[in-house]
Design an enzyme around this catalytic site. Structure first.
Site, PDB file in Angstrom:
ATOM      1  N   THR A 339      37.321  57.494 -29.088  1.00 53.09           N
ATOM      2  CA  THR A 339      36.933  58.384 -30.157  1.00 53.09           C
ATOM      3  C   THR A 339      35.901  57.706 -31.034  1.00 53.09           C
ATOM      4  OG1 THR A 339      39.145  59.274 -30.066  1.00 53.09           O
ATOM      5  CG2 THR A 339      37.925  59.676 -32.090  1.00 53.09           C
ATOM      6  N   GLY A 422      42.683  56.532 -31.132  1.00 48.01           N
ATOM      7  CA  GLY A 422      43.880  57.166 -30.598  1.00 48.01           C
ATOM      8  C   GLY A 422      44.984  57.255 -31.636  1.00 48.01           C
TER       9      GLY A 422
END
Length: 524
Positions: A339, A422
């Site tokens: 991410t 995460g």
């Protein structure tokens, strides 16, 4: 903790200050692109769109047009905030029998039971319908000011040049080479012909680049034809054909039907402060639960003590447990509830905080041969065991870990923050919010303050730079604890960034150990 790691090295990353606005992202090139949009008269949303597309090119293993995410916006004169939801969802023809559980515990981001052939992690069956293009288009349609094509142009230029492989890119490529090698188009872009990762040059005179020309062509089509080209046109058809050929059950209708949406941000009061977050099936509701339980707690000093860290540990664990037991997309309806993250503030004071992802590093590891798009592995967000709120199923929204957040402190100072990492994201964001609100820190001080990670079910990871008395006390207070350094790789404590606006002055800072992350001012 590695005995080989330096125990004396200290790293600082000074805050960047500007009245003209700034961009704080995980990649210096993307921050420069976003800041340049501000210099050209674009607003924070324009800048966010350009930064988003650029990150998918210059940091391809974290996010891109094959992924999804969430954007939270608070315009300078607005009382509330808006969320652009461009999260991913499972294909409508997904077959649950494609993901048989064979026991054991997975070793990727989430400790789910292992699925046969890792079908929920690698390849076509791991891929959810992506939302990034639709999300940026929705933000542009509603809040943008500059032409759409102008906002994609910098990303196209970067893709035409190809990703420059420096030491950090080489490290990431090497870490994922085994998975990338399984897919011909990924292998062609990111690895050498012999399957080894592309390597950085030993001197400043040499350069190694990844060929992203197919991605450049796809981006150019989206720039000229709009988001519909990705969801309804030839790009969509080619992607579906590639996915079906690889064993996926995606359909053109899945892409045709995808819609990003704008919803009101959740808002909750905390000790006189205001916190704006993402609602529904994100980590936003879990973050809100943390602060509901912290309302009766107050720190004793100006910096967190062992007692404070113990409180963080207990409350975050409690909120996460509730999340895992109750949240998911049940009957396709929203439930309350690697991410990249970036933040932008413009000269007027509009703030944007965006988290976007492919989920795992390089997502599904599968690059689609017809478009050069590296695809997500969003199906891994679902629990492979049946009968759970978040169990794998067709046409379901993915339960994500993302929680981009905006704050207004009781003294009027505003902040935007979030993180990559995460399940490490929410614990990191919660602690940083507490540093800013409970301890009254500024962005720079908060970013440099050590944190703990509470994302693992049985173990708490603490920063080994915490003072020895705190570490000793935590060993006695926490059931299971281990020390770890704050390193370049992996990010044990997530990878956050923060922006701050006090009056007309803006400040921005990024994770001190992230070598590519940087804040760029819009001042010429």
């Amino acid at each position: 903790m590695s005995r080989a790691a330096s125990q004396t090295m200290k790293i600082q990353k000074p805050v960047v200050v500007s009245e003209k606005g700034l961009v704080a992202s995980q990649n210096r090139i993307a921050s420069e692109i976003g800041a340049n949009i501000l210099r050209k008269g674009g607003n924070a949303i324009d800048s966010a769109i350009a930064t988003s597309f650029a990150l998918g090119v210059v940091e391809p293993w974290m996010s891109g047009i094959g992924g999804g995410g969430y954007m939270i916006i608070r315009r300078a004169n607005d009382e509330g905030a808006h969320v652009v939801d461009f999260g991913m969802r499972s294909p409508s023809m997904l077959k649950k029998e494609d993901y048989p559980v064979i026991g054991g515990k997975a070793n990727d981001l989430f400790p789910w039971p292992v699925v046969k052939d890792d079908a929920n992690v690698f390849g076509a069956k791991a891929i959810a319908i992506p939302g990034q293009v639709a999300g940026m288009a929705k933000a542009h349609e509603t809040f943008g000011s500059l032409p759409w094509a102008d906002l994609l142009a910098p990303a196209i230029i970067e893709a035409e040049e190809g990703l420059l492989v420096d030491w950090y890119a080489q490290l990431i490529l090497a870490s994922a080479a085994k998975g990338l090698a399984k897919f011909p188009a990924s292998r062609a872009v990111y690895l050498e012909e012999d399957g080894f990762p592309k390597a950085s040059a030993w001197t400043a005179l040499g350069q190694t680049r990844c060929d992203q020309s197919d991605l450049a062509t796809t981006l150019a089509t989206i720039a000229s034809q709009g988001a519909k080209a990705f969801y309804q046109g030839s790009i969509a058809q080619n992607m579906v054909d590639d996915l079906k050929a690889a064993g996926g059950h995606h359909s053109l209708q899945d892409f045709n039907d995808y819609r990003a949406q704008i919803v009101p941000a959740s808002e909750f009061r905390y000790k006189g402060h205001r916190i704006f977050g993402t609602p529904e099936i994100t980590a936003g509701p879990t973050l809100e639960r943390v602060f509901q339980w912290l309302k009766e707690w107050s720190p004793d000093g100006m910096r967190p003590s062992a007692e404070d860290f113990t409180t963080f540990d207990q409350v975050i664990r409690k909120a996460n447990q509730e999340r895992f037991e109750t949240m998911g997309d049940v009957a396709n309806e929203p439930v309350p509830g690697c991410t990249t993250h970036f933040n932008i503030v413009d000269e007027e004071g509009t703030m944007v905080s965006v988290t976007q992802t492919l989920l795992s590093i390089f997502g599904s590891r599968m690059t689609l041969p017809s478009s050069g798009v590296l695809m997500n592995n969003g199906i891994m967000w679902f629990d492979p065991e049946s009968g759970k709120p978040n169990s794998i199923g067709p046409n379901k929204r993915c339960l994500s870990n993302m929680c981009p957040t905006l704050l207004e402190r009781s003294d009027g100072t505003r902040f935007g923050l979030g993180a990559a990492g995460g399940r490490k994201i929410m614990p990191a964001v919660a602690q940083l919010i507490s540093y800013l609100l409970d301890f009254g820190m500024d962005a720079n001080t908060a970013m440099h303050e050590p944190r703990i990670d509470v994302s693992l079910s049985e173990t708490t990871i603490i920063d080994h730079t915490l003072p020895e008395p705190i570490r000793t006390a935590l060993k006695q207070k926490l059931p299971s604890m281990t020390e770890a350094p704050r390193t370049v790789y992996p990010y044990h404590f997530a990878c956050p960034s923060i922006i701050e606006r006090n009056g007309t002055m803006n400040a921005g800072t990024t994770e001190i150990m992230a070598p590519w992350a940087d804040t760029v001012s819009a001042e010429s």
